[in-house]
Design a protein around this motif. Structure first.
Motif, PDB file in Angstrom:
ATOM      1  N   GLY A  91       0.821  -1.211   0.000  1.00 32.32           N
ATOM      2  CA  GLY A  91       0.000   0.000   0.000  1.00 32.32           C
ATOM      3  C   GLY A  91       0.856   1.262   0.000  1.00 32.32           C
ATOM      4  O   GLY A  91       1.955   1.288   0.565  1.00 32.32           O
ATOM      5  N   SER A  92       0.353   2.315  -0.632  1.00 30.32           N
ATOM      6  CA  SER A  92       1.120   3.557  -0.776  1.00 30.32           C
ATOM      7  C   SER A  92       1.439   4.231   0.551  1.00 30.32           C
ATOM      8  O   SER A  92       2.425   4.954   0.657  1.00 30.32           O
ATOM      9  N   MET A  93       0.636   4.009   1.582  1.00 28.28           N
ATOM     10  CA  MET A  93       0.854   4.659   2.875  1.00 28.28           C
ATOM     11  C   MET A  93       1.476   3.723   3.911  1.00 28.28           C
ATOM     12  O   MET A  93       1.591   4.074   5.076  1.00 28.28           O
ATOM     13  N   ARG A  94       1.893   2.554   3.473  1.00 26.60           N
ATOM     14  CA  ARG A  94       2.594   1.640   4.383  1.00 26.60           C
ATOM     15  C   ARG A  94       4.066   2.049   4.364  1.00 26.60           C
ATOM     16  O   ARG A  94       4.902   1.447   3.689  1.00 26.60           O
ATOM     17  N   VAL A  95       4.346   3.090   5.108  1.00 27.95           N
ATOM     18  CA  VAL A  95       5.702   3.638   5.197  1.00 27.95           C
ATOM     19  C   VAL A  95       6.117   3.663   6.663  1.00 27.95           C
ATOM     20  O   VAL A  95       5.274   3.674   7.549  1.00 27.95           O
ATOM     21  N   PHE A  96       7.424   3.668   6.864  1.00 25.95           N
ATOM     22  CA  PHE A  96       7.960   3.598   8.218  1.00 25.95           C
ATOM     23  C   PHE A  96       8.862   4.797   8.469  1.00 25.95           C
ATOM     24  O   PHE A  96       9.878   4.973   7.807  1.00 25.95           O
ATOM     25  N   VAL A  97       8.461   5.603   9.421  1.00 27.02           N
ATOM     26  CA  VAL A  97       9.186   6.837   9.714  1.00 27.02           C
ATOM     27  C   VAL A  97      10.545   6.515  10.332  1.00 27.02           C
ATOM     28  O   VAL A  97      10.684   5.560  11.102  1.00 27.02           O
ATOM     29  N   GLU A  98      11.528   7.303   9.965  1.00 26.21           N
ATOM     30  CA  GLU A  98      12.841   7.228  10.618  1.00 26.21           C
ATOM     31  C   GLU A  98      13.084   8.491  11.430  1.00 26.21           C
ATOM     32  O   GLU A  98      13.552   8.422  12.557  1.00 26.21           O
ATOM     33  N   SER A  99      12.771   9.635  10.832  1.00 24.09           N
ATOM     34  CA  SER A  99      13.037  10.875  11.562  1.00 24.09           C
ATOM     35  C   SER A  99      12.110  11.995  11.110  1.00 24.09           C
ATOM     36  O   SER A  99      11.550  11.952  10.014  1.00 24.09           O
ATOM     37  N   ILE A 100      11.979  12.969  11.988  1.00 24.01           N
ATOM     38  CA  ILE A 100      11.246  14.198  11.700  1.00 24.01           C
ATOM     39  C   ILE A 100      12.193  15.343  12.032  1.00 24.01           C
ATOM     40  O   ILE A 100      12.760  15.385  13.126  1.00 24.01           O
ATOM     41  N   GLU A 101      12.356  16.244  11.075  1.00 20.77           N
ATOM     42  CA  GLU A 101      13.260  17.374  11.276  1.00 20.77           C
ATOM     43  C   GLU A 101      12.538  18.676  10.952  1.00 20.77           C
ATOM     44  O   GLU A 101      12.079  18.864   9.829  1.00 20.77           O
ATOM     45  N   PRO A 102      12.419  19.586  11.924  1.00 19.14           N
ATOM     46  CA  PRO A 102      11.858  20.909  11.633  1.00 19.14           C
ATOM     47  C   PRO A 102      12.818  21.695  10.755  1.00 19.14           C
ATOM     48  O   PRO A 102      14.034  21.560  10.870  1.00 19.14           O
ATOM     49  N   MET A 103      12.255  22.503   9.863  1.00 15.50           N
ATOM     50  CA  MET A 103      13.067  23.320   8.975  1.00 15.50           C
ATOM     51  C   MET A 103      12.875  24.791   9.351  1.00 15.50           C
ATOM     52  O   MET A 103      11.937  25.138  10.063  1.00 15.50           O
ATOM     53  N   GLU A 104      13.765  25.630   8.866  1.00 10.26           N
ATOM     54  CA  GLU A 104      13.746  27.047   9.242  1.00 10.26           C
ATOM     55  C   GLU A 104      12.447  27.752   8.891  1.00 10.26           C
ATOM     56  O   GLU A 104      12.034  28.659   9.591  1.00 10.26           O
ATOM     57  N   ASP A 105      11.782  27.354   7.825  1.00  5.87           N
ATOM     58  CA  ASP A 105      10.567  28.033   7.388  1.00  5.87           C
ATOM     59  C   ASP A 105       9.296  27.427   7.994  1.00  5.87           C
ATOM     60  O   ASP A 105       8.217  27.567   7.441  1.00  5.87           O
ATOM     61  N   SER A 106       9.405  26.758   9.132  1.00  6.17           N
ATOM     62  CA  SER A 106       8.309  26.110   9.852  1.00  6.17           C
ATOM     63  C   SER A 106       7.821  24.833   9.190  1.00  6.17           C
ATOM     64  O   SER A 106       6.853  24.226   9.640  1.00  6.17           O
ATOM     65  N   ALA A 107       8.457  24.409   8.115  1.00  6.69           N
ATOM     66  CA  ALA A 107       8.104  23.142   7.478  1.00  6.69           C
ATOM     67  C   ALA A 107       8.692  21.992   8.299  1.00  6.69           C
ATOM     68  O   ALA A 107       9.544  22.201   9.160  1.00  6.69           O
ATOM     69  N   LEU A 108       8.211  20.783   8.023  1.00 13.23           N
ATOM     70  CA  LEU A 108       8.757  19.582   8.634  1.00 13.23           C
ATOM     71  C   LEU A 108       9.242  18.661   7.525  1.00 13.23           C
ATOM     72  O   LEU A 108       8.564  18.494   6.515  1.00 13.23           O
ATOM     73  N   ILE A 160      -6.985  -1.192  11.637  1.00 17.85           N
ATOM     74  CA  ILE A 160      -5.834  -0.758  12.441  1.00 17.85           C
ATOM     75  C   ILE A 160      -4.786  -1.862  12.355  1.00 17.85           C
ATOM     76  O   ILE A 160      -5.080  -3.024  12.603  1.00 17.85           O
ATOM     77  N   ILE A 161      -3.562  -1.481  11.982  1.00 19.82           N
ATOM     78  CA  ILE A 161      -2.479  -2.463  11.878  1.00 19.82           C
ATOM     79  C   ILE A 161      -1.362  -2.115  12.865  1.00 19.82           C
ATOM     80  O   ILE A 161      -0.869  -0.981  12.892  1.00 19.82           O
ATOM     81  N   ASP A 162      -0.984  -3.119  13.663  1.00 16.44           N
ATOM     82  CA  ASP A 162       0.154  -2.989  14.574  1.00 16.44           C
ATOM     83  C   ASP A 162       1.414  -3.193  13.748  1.00 16.44           C
ATOM     84  O   ASP A 162       1.713  -4.306  13.313  1.00 16.44           O
ATOM     85  N   MET A 163       2.141  -2.133  13.495  1.00 18.05           N
ATOM     86  CA  MET A 163       3.321  -2.195  12.636  1.00 18.05           C
ATOM     87  C   MET A 163       4.548  -2.751  13.349  1.00 18.05           C
ATOM     88  O   MET A 163       5.576  -2.971  12.715  1.00 18.05           O
ATOM     89  N   THR A 164       4.456  -3.015  14.643  1.00 20.08           N
ATOM     90  CA  THR A 164       5.609  -3.576  15.354  1.00 20.08           C
ATOM     91  C   THR A 164       5.799  -5.043  15.011  1.00 20.08           C
ATOM     92  O   THR A 164       6.831  -5.628  15.340  1.00 20.08           O
ATOM     93  N   THR A 165       4.818  -5.646  14.338  1.00 20.26           N
ATOM     94  CA  THR A 165       4.891  -7.075  14.016  1.00 20.26           C
ATOM     95  C   THR A 165       5.290  -7.325  12.560  1.00 20.26           C
ATOM     96  O   THR A 165       5.273  -8.462  12.118  1.00 20.26           O
ATOM     97  N   VAL A 166       5.629  -6.277  11.818  1.00 21.24           N
ATOM     98  CA  VAL A 166       6.003  -6.424  10.405  1.00 21.24           C
ATOM     99  C   VAL A 166       7.424  -5.897  10.202  1.00 21.24           C
ATOM    100  O   VAL A 166       7.989  -5.244  11.076  1.00 21.24           O
ATOM    101  N   ASP A 167       7.977  -6.164   9.029  1.00 18.15           N
ATOM    102  CA  ASP A 167       9.317  -5.660   8.689  1.00 18.15           C
ATOM    103  C   ASP A 167       9.242  -4.155   8.504  1.00 18.15           C
ATOM    104  O   ASP A 167       8.637  -3.663   7.564  1.00 18.15           O
ATOM    105  N   ARG A 168       9.848  -3.414   9.425  1.00 18.44           N
ATOM    106  CA  ARG A 168       9.838  -1.949   9.367  1.00 18.44           C
ATOM    107  C   ARG A 168      11.160  -1.392   8.841  1.00 18.44           C
ATOM    108  O   ARG A 168      11.489  -0.251   9.081  1.00 18.44           O
ATOM    109  N   CYS A 169      11.915  -2.224   8.158  1.00 18.14           N
ATOM    110  CA  CYS A 169      13.199  -1.803   7.559  1.00 18.14           C
ATOM    111  C   CYS A 169      14.208  -1.375   8.631  1.00 18.14           C
ATOM    112  O   CYS A 169      15.044  -0.506   8.390  1.00 18.14           O
TER     113      CYS A 169
END
Length: 179
Positions: free
Chosen positions: A53-70, A163-172
């Motif tokens: 699925g297109s939204m089955r993605v696994f976050v690694e990091s979130i970084e705020p940017m100078e212009d208030s973007a993430l 609802i899917i528990d993503m801790t039970t799948v390959d999260r890379c």
């Protein structure tokens, strides 16, 4: 009187540091920077968060940017390819981003040190859907936080089956240098 003050002092000492304050508005994007893990995902269109699925993605990091973007760094499921998505701030805790359509999302709540919940609406010609995500600083969270997320899902019309528990799948995790 001294005994009452002593009891009050002990109560305050014992409760200090128990759980972090939950924030639901006036978010400080600087406090959500750093590494995160996808713990649970829920969608009004389950196929978007299933394998492939297109939204089955696994976050690694979130970084705020100078212009208030993430800037979000993700890994895709299956191939474990890394990619980034830049989201622009439009209001307190509300952002927009282009990824598999036009997305408007908001930070629902966070305690900054343990977890963050997001609510996203995806708009595209093939149809719109809602996506809810639970990210954590560690690979998993307490049952209490998961229950809070699942209650939020139900409150927004997303049932247990979506609802899917993503801790039970390959999260890379190996691709990101972890076991």
């Amino acid at each position: 009187m001294k005994l009452q003050l002593l009891c009050l002092g002990l109560m305050l000492l014992c409760t200090q540091g128990e759980g972090d304050e939950v924030v639901r508005r006036n978010f400080d994007a600087g406090k959500i920077l750093g590494n995160w893990y996808t713990v649970e995902e829920a969608s009004s269109k389950r196929e978007t968060i299933e394998k492939g699925g297109s939204m089955r993605v696994f976050v690694e990091s979130i970084e705020p940017m100078e212009d208030s973007a993430l800037s979000f760094t993700y890994w895709t499921n299956g191939e474990c390819k890394q990619f980034s998505v830049i989201s622009n701030k439009v209001a307190d805790g509300v952002y927009v981003a282009e990824y598999d359509g036009y997305n408007v999302f908001r930070i629902v709540e966070t305690d900054y040190t343990n977890y963050v919940m997001f609510q996203l609406w995806n708009f595209k010609a093939e149809g719109n859907f809602q996506l809810l995500q639970l990210y954590a600083r560690e690979p998993d969270v307490s049952g209490e936080i998961k229950r809070r997320f699942e209650h939020f899902c139900h409150k927004n019309g997303i049932g247990e089956g979506n609802i899917i528990d993503m801790t039970t799948v390959d999260r890379c995790l190996q691709a990101r240098g972890e076991k």
